[in-house]
Design an enzyme around this catalytic site. Sequence first.
Site, PDB file in Angstrom:
ATOM      1  N   LYS A  65       0.858  -1.189   0.000  1.00  0.00           N
ATOM      2  CA  LYS A  65       0.000   0.000   0.000  1.00  0.00           C
ATOM      3  C   LYS A  65       0.884   1.226   0.000  1.00  0.00           C
ATOM      4  O   LYS A  65       1.863   1.302   0.751  1.00  0.00           O
ATOM      5  CB  LYS A  65      -0.900  -0.037   1.235  1.00  0.00           C
ATOM      6  CG  LYS A  65      -1.964   1.056   1.306  1.00  0.00           C
ATOM      7  CD  LYS A  65      -2.889   0.814   2.497  1.00  0.00           C
ATOM      8  CE  LYS A  65      -3.967   1.857   2.629  1.00  0.00           C
ATOM      9  NZ  LYS A  65      -4.897   1.578   3.744  1.00  0.00           N
ATOM     10  N   SER A 101      -9.522   1.748   2.760  1.00  0.00           N
ATOM     11  CA  SER A 101      -8.580   2.455   1.914  1.00  0.00           C
ATOM     12  C   SER A 101      -7.503   1.562   1.315  1.00  0.00           C
ATOM     13  O   SER A 101      -6.741   1.995   0.457  1.00  0.00           O
ATOM     14  CB  SER A 101      -7.920   3.575   2.707  1.00  0.00           C
ATOM     15  OG  SER A 101      -7.100   3.056   3.742  1.00  0.00           O
ATOM     16  N   SER A 122     -10.131  -0.503   6.941  1.00  0.00           N
ATOM     17  CA  SER A 122      -9.477  -0.438   5.637  1.00  0.00           C
ATOM     18  C   SER A 122      -8.794  -1.718   5.178  1.00  0.00           C
ATOM     19  O   SER A 122      -8.318  -1.786   4.053  1.00  0.00           O
ATOM     20  CB  SER A 122      -8.457   0.706   5.626  1.00  0.00           C
ATOM     21  OG  SER A 122      -9.118   1.945   5.680  1.00  0.00           O
TER      22      SER A 122
END
Length: 598
Positions: free
Chosen positions: A217, A289, A313
Site C-alpha cells: 500500500k 482504503s 481499511s
Amino acid sequence: MSGSRRDFLAQGTLGLLGVAVAAHAQTPQSQEPTPGAPPAFGTAPPVGPEVSATTFAEAEKLVQVEMTPADRAEAAENWRMQMAPLYERRTGPRKLAIEESVAPATLWNPMLPGMKSYPAANVFVRSAVRAAALPTTEEDIAFATVTQLSRWIEGRKITSERLTEIYISRIERFDPKLHCVITLAKDHALEQARQADKEIAAGRYRGPLHGIPWGGKDLLDTAGIATTWGAEPYRNRIPTRDAAVVARLNAAGAVLVAKLSLGALALNDIWFGGQTMNPWLLEEGSSGSSAGPGAATASGLVGFAIGSETGGSIVSPSMRCGVTGLRPTFGRVPRTGAMTLCWSLDKLGPMARGVEDTMLVLNAITGPDSEDLYSVPSKLNFHAGASVAGLRVGYFPAWMKDAPATDVDRAALETVKKLGMVPVAVSLPDWPYDSLNLILFAEGAAAFEELTLSHKVDELKAQVPDAWPNCFRQARFLSAVDFVQADRMRRMVAQQMARIFADVDLLLVPSLRDEMLVISNNTGHPSLTLRAGFVEVSEARSDWAPDPKHPLPKFSPPRRVPHGVTLIGRLFDEGTVAQAGLAMEKAFGVAGERPPGF
C-alpha cells in the site's frame, strides 16, 4: 523577569497588543506583580478576534451544549485573555511547527491492567503439505497462494525471476482496468528476484517469503521509490529510507513489485489516478482504503500485499474483493515509515489469497521497533495443524438476524458447529459506539493540520462532504473535553471486550457490522476476514455517501460477488484466529474461485 505564567504570556504578545490591552484596564500588564503572588488564569493579554455572547450562542450549535445568557456573557468577557492565548502554538506570534515524526505523549495500550499477555511462547508451524505439480499456465501460477508458491520456489520448480515477470506482465495487462498500481517497480523487482535466485541456488534459503513478489500500500516508505499516499500534494515524494515493514520483508527475501493504490490519505478508494475497481465487479470501486492491495491480490497481480487499517481499511476491501485480510493486534506490527493517520488506531497487516499466507507474512513483520512508540514485544503462536475442536466462538444473535448479515454469515455459524467448535451467544451494552470516532477525526485532523490550514488538502480529487478535506476542517470544532471523554469511553469498551473474551476464544461477526468495526479498531483486537461464500447484488456498492447526482449502477439480473465473514481474537492471539480460519476456509471450499476475466 519573574517566572509566573502572567509574565510568560505577557512577554510574547504585549508589543503587538498595546491598544487592546489598554481597552482592558482591569488587567494592567505594566504593573509589577506582588512578590509571591501565584499565576492566575485569565490574565494574559487579549488575543484573537472579538467575541460576544452571540458568538457563544452560535458555537453552542457545533458542540451541542447549552449556556444561560449570563454564562455566555461571562465567557465572552474574558475568552480573549483566558482561552484564545492557548492557540498561540498555531496562531503565533511564537508558532511552533510539529514534525510528522512526533507522536502524542499519551500512548494507547490495549492491554488492561492485570491482563495476562498471550501467548506465552513463540511457536510457528506451517502446513506440511508438499508442493503440487507446477501448473502449465501462467494464470494458474499467478493465482497460487504464497503457501504453494513458496514450496515451488524452495523446490526450484520456478525461479523468482520468472514469477516476478509473470506478475509484472499481468500488472501491465490488467491495471488499466483496475487502477490499483501507483508505481510499478519493475527494475527494482527484477533485481531483487535475481538476487533471490542466486541465494537460493547457493543454498541460502531465507524462508517462505524468499523470492515471493508482493505489493505495498503506497503509504509505506520505500527508499528511492515514490511513496505518494495516494494524494496529489505528495505524488512526487521519494523517501530515502524503507519503512520497518518493508525492511523486514526485504530481510525475508520478498520481492517488491509494486506500490499499490489507496484512497487519498487512507480514505476509501479514490486517489489522484482515479478510482480503484473491484475485479469481481468492474462497475464498482474496490473499497478502501487498502483498495489497491485488495484489487491486486484478488486479480492475481501480486503474491500478497500489505494493507493498513484505521477503521475498516483491511476488512472492507477484503470483503468486497474476496481476499483474506489479517488486521493484527494494535502494537504488534510497527508503523515506522508508514503514513500516520491516527497514532492510536493505525495498524499494518497482510492481505492474501489464503489464511495461512497471512500468517506467513505476519511472522516476518511482527515485533517492536524503537521508532514506533506504540509497538510492543509480543509472542506469536500458530500451528497450522492444530485442532479447533472445542474452541468457543462467540456470536451476537441479533447481529446474525439483521443486515449487513446474510445467509452466508448464518451458514458460517453452522459451519462452526460442524467443525466441532462451540457457538456461544454474547452481548454488548447498547452504547453509542460511533462516539469513539471522535478520536479518529481529531487525530486525523491533527496529523494533517498543516495540509488543511494551508489549503493544500483542496488539491485532493475527492471533494465531497464525507471526504477528508471537509472532515479535517470540521474536526477543528470538535470539543477537546469530548475527546477526553471519548478516550475514557474507549477504556470502558475495552473492559467490555475483556469480559466477553473471558468466556470465548474468538468471535464470529458480520464483517461490516459498524459497531464491531469501531469497537475492535479502538480496542486493538486482531481480526481475520476470509471469503465464506457468494451473494448477489443488484446495485453497485460504495464507501461514499449516496450522491443523487451520481447514482450507482444497477444490475438486472443481479451480479454474483464474493462475501466474507470476520473472526476477531483475543489481544495478540492471531494464532487461534488463524487456526479457526484455516479450518473454516477448508470447509467453505470457495477460496480458489477467481474473478472472471482475470
